[in-house]
Design a protein around this motif. Structure first.
Motif, PDB file in Angstrom:
ATOM      1  N   ALA A 141      -0.042   7.742  -7.614  1.00  0.00           N
ATOM      2  CA  ALA A 141       0.611   6.825  -8.559  1.00  0.00           C
ATOM      3  C   ALA A 141       0.096   5.401  -8.382  1.00  0.00           C
ATOM      4  CB  ALA A 141       2.120   6.878  -8.375  1.00  0.00           C
ATOM      5  N   PHE A 142      -0.068   4.976  -7.139  1.00  0.00           N
ATOM      6  CA  PHE A 142      -0.552   3.627  -6.862  1.00  0.00           C
ATOM      7  C   PHE A 142      -1.984   3.452  -7.343  1.00  0.00           C
ATOM      8  CE2 PHE A 142      -2.183   0.219  -4.125  1.00  0.00           C
ATOM      9  CZ  PHE A 142      -1.206  -0.744  -4.326  1.00  0.00           C
ATOM     10  N   ALA A 143      -2.838   4.454  -7.121  1.00  0.00           N
ATOM     11  CA  ALA A 143      -4.232   4.390  -7.562  1.00  0.00           C
ATOM     12  C   ALA A 143      -4.308   4.325  -9.084  1.00  0.00           C
ATOM     13  CB  ALA A 143      -5.009   5.585  -7.035  1.00  0.00           C
ATOM     14  N   TYR A 183       0.855  -1.176   0.000  1.00  0.00           N
ATOM     15  CA  TYR A 183       0.000   0.000   0.000  1.00  0.00           C
ATOM     16  C   TYR A 183       0.894   1.230   0.000  1.00  0.00           C
ATOM     17  CZ  TYR A 183       1.093  -0.386   4.944  1.00  0.00           C
ATOM     18  OH  TYR A 183       1.765  -0.520   6.128  1.00  0.00           O
ATOM     19  N   PRO A 184       0.418   2.322  -0.575  1.00  0.00           N
ATOM     20  CA  PRO A 184       1.225   3.547  -0.649  1.00  0.00           C
ATOM     21  C   PRO A 184       1.175   4.339   0.655  1.00  0.00           C
ATOM     22  CG  PRO A 184      -0.879   3.895  -1.693  1.00  0.00           C
ATOM     23  CD  PRO A 184      -0.843   2.454  -1.273  1.00  0.00           C
ATOM     24  N   SER A 185       2.153   5.202   0.815  1.00  0.00           N
ATOM     25  CA  SER A 185       2.197   6.071   1.984  1.00  0.00           C
ATOM     26  C   SER A 185       2.748   7.430   1.559  1.00  0.00           C
ATOM     27  CB  SER A 185       3.087   5.464   3.069  1.00  0.00           C
ATOM     28  OG  SER A 185       3.275   6.384   4.113  1.00  0.00           O
ATOM     29  N   ASP A 186       1.883   8.429   1.531  1.00  0.00           N
ATOM     30  CA  ASP A 186       2.328   9.776   1.156  1.00  0.00           C
ATOM     31  C   ASP A 186       3.258  10.389   2.199  1.00  0.00           C
ATOM     32  OD1 ASP A 186       1.422  10.177  -1.372  1.00  0.00           O
ATOM     33  OD2 ASP A 186      -0.314  11.396  -0.833  1.00  0.00           O
ATOM     34  N   MET A 196       5.816   8.885   3.425  1.00  0.00           N
ATOM     35  CA  MET A 196       7.170   8.466   3.065  1.00  0.00           C
ATOM     36  C   MET A 196       7.568   8.997   1.690  1.00  0.00           C
ATOM     37  SD  MET A 196       7.194   4.569   4.487  1.00  0.00           S
ATOM     38  CE  MET A 196       8.919   4.300   4.202  1.00  0.00           C
ATOM     39  N   ILE A 197       6.677   8.859   0.709  1.00  0.00           N
ATOM     40  CA  ILE A 197       6.939   9.325  -0.653  1.00  0.00           C
ATOM     41  C   ILE A 197       5.720  10.120  -1.108  1.00  0.00           C
ATOM     42  CG2 ILE A 197       7.396   8.644  -3.039  1.00  0.00           C
ATOM     43  CD1 ILE A 197       8.651   6.081  -1.920  1.00  0.00           C
ATOM     44  N   VAL A 198       5.895  11.417  -1.315  1.00  0.00           N
ATOM     45  CA  VAL A 198       4.796  12.284  -1.715  1.00  0.00           C
ATOM     46  C   VAL A 198       4.325  11.893  -3.112  1.00  0.00           C
ATOM     47  CG1 VAL A 198       4.110  14.679  -2.162  1.00  0.00           C
ATOM     48  CG2 VAL A 198       5.655  14.153  -0.269  1.00  0.00           C
ATOM     49  N   LEU A 248      -1.955   3.153 -11.129  1.00  0.00           N
ATOM     50  CA  LEU A 248      -1.457   1.828 -11.516  1.00  0.00           C
ATOM     51  C   LEU A 248      -2.531   0.766 -11.295  1.00  0.00           C
ATOM     52  CD1 LEU A 248       0.912  -0.064 -12.342  1.00  0.00           C
ATOM     53  CD2 LEU A 248       1.464  -0.202  -9.912  1.00  0.00           C
ATOM     54  N   LEU A 249      -3.167   0.776 -10.152  1.00  0.00           N
ATOM     55  CA  LEU A 249      -4.226  -0.179  -9.827  1.00  0.00           C
ATOM     56  C   LEU A 249      -5.380  -0.059 -10.816  1.00  0.00           C
ATOM     57  CD1 LEU A 249      -5.440  -2.267  -7.807  1.00  0.00           C
ATOM     58  CD2 LEU A 249      -6.416  -0.308  -6.613  1.00  0.00           C
ATOM     59  N   ASP A 250      -5.810   1.160 -11.108  1.00  0.00           N
ATOM     60  CA  ASP A 250      -6.922   1.400 -12.016  1.00  0.00           C
ATOM     61  C   ASP A 250      -6.627   0.871 -13.418  1.00  0.00           C
ATOM     62  OD1 ASP A 250      -9.486   2.503 -12.602  1.00  0.00           O
ATOM     63  OD2 ASP A 250      -8.451   4.131 -13.664  1.00  0.00           O
ATOM     64  N   ARG A 251      -5.431   1.131 -13.930  1.00  0.00           N
ATOM     65  CA  ARG A 251      -5.067   0.673 -15.281  1.00  0.00           C
ATOM     66  C   ARG A 251      -4.913  -0.841 -15.329  1.00  0.00           C
ATOM     67  NH1 ARG A 251      -6.733   2.717 -19.237  1.00  0.00           N
ATOM     68  NH2 ARG A 251      -8.311   2.704 -17.681  1.00  0.00           N
TER      69      ARG A 251
END
Length: 129
Positions: free
Chosen positions: A86-88, A74-77, A79-81, A90-93
């Motif tokens: 970006a994760f959403a 899972y992403p964490s803004d 740690m990495i803004v 990638l998941l959507d595509r």
């Protein structure tokens, strides 16, 4: 942190200190010596993380490919803004194109990377399904 000391069995004196010992490997008939820090660098494969190699159709993944238990990423803004965005995307595509991601995962720097499949799944909380 563990420390090792070598002692003489007869006198009880310390034989070698940590500074006096080195790791050596024989190559082409010669001994190659390495410092402790150099050995750490040699043993480190890559930084821990997930690196996407490519994408395959979902039908490519077979039940016998499952060798270990599943892990969830899972992403964490904090740690990495921008990682959530970006994760959403990638998941959507991946869901729209019915694809899985093939990735290299390194859990710790001293462990070799493993190939894994990133299988997208829909969370009822996010999509309201």
């Amino acid at each position: 942190k563990a420390t090792t000391k070598k002692f003489c069995s007869g006198t009880g004196d310390e034989i070698l200190t940590e500074e006096q010992t080195k790791k050596a490997f024989q190559y082409a008939g010669q001994n190659l010596y390495f410092e402790k820090e150099e050995m750490k660098e040699i043993k480190a494969f890559e930084k821990p993380g997930v690196r996407i190699i490519g994408f395959k159709p979902t039908s490519y993944l077979k039940p016998y490919h499952n060798l270990k238990h599943a892990s969830f990423i899972y992403p964490s803004d904090s740690m990495i803004v921008g990682s959530i965005t970006a994760f959403a995307a990638l998941l959507d595509r991946m869901l729209a194109k019915d694809k899985i991601g093939i990735a290299s995962v390194t859990t710790r720097s001293n462990l070799p990377p493993r190939l894994c499949a990133i299988y997208p799944s829909v969370s009822p909380r996010i999509y309201g399904v």
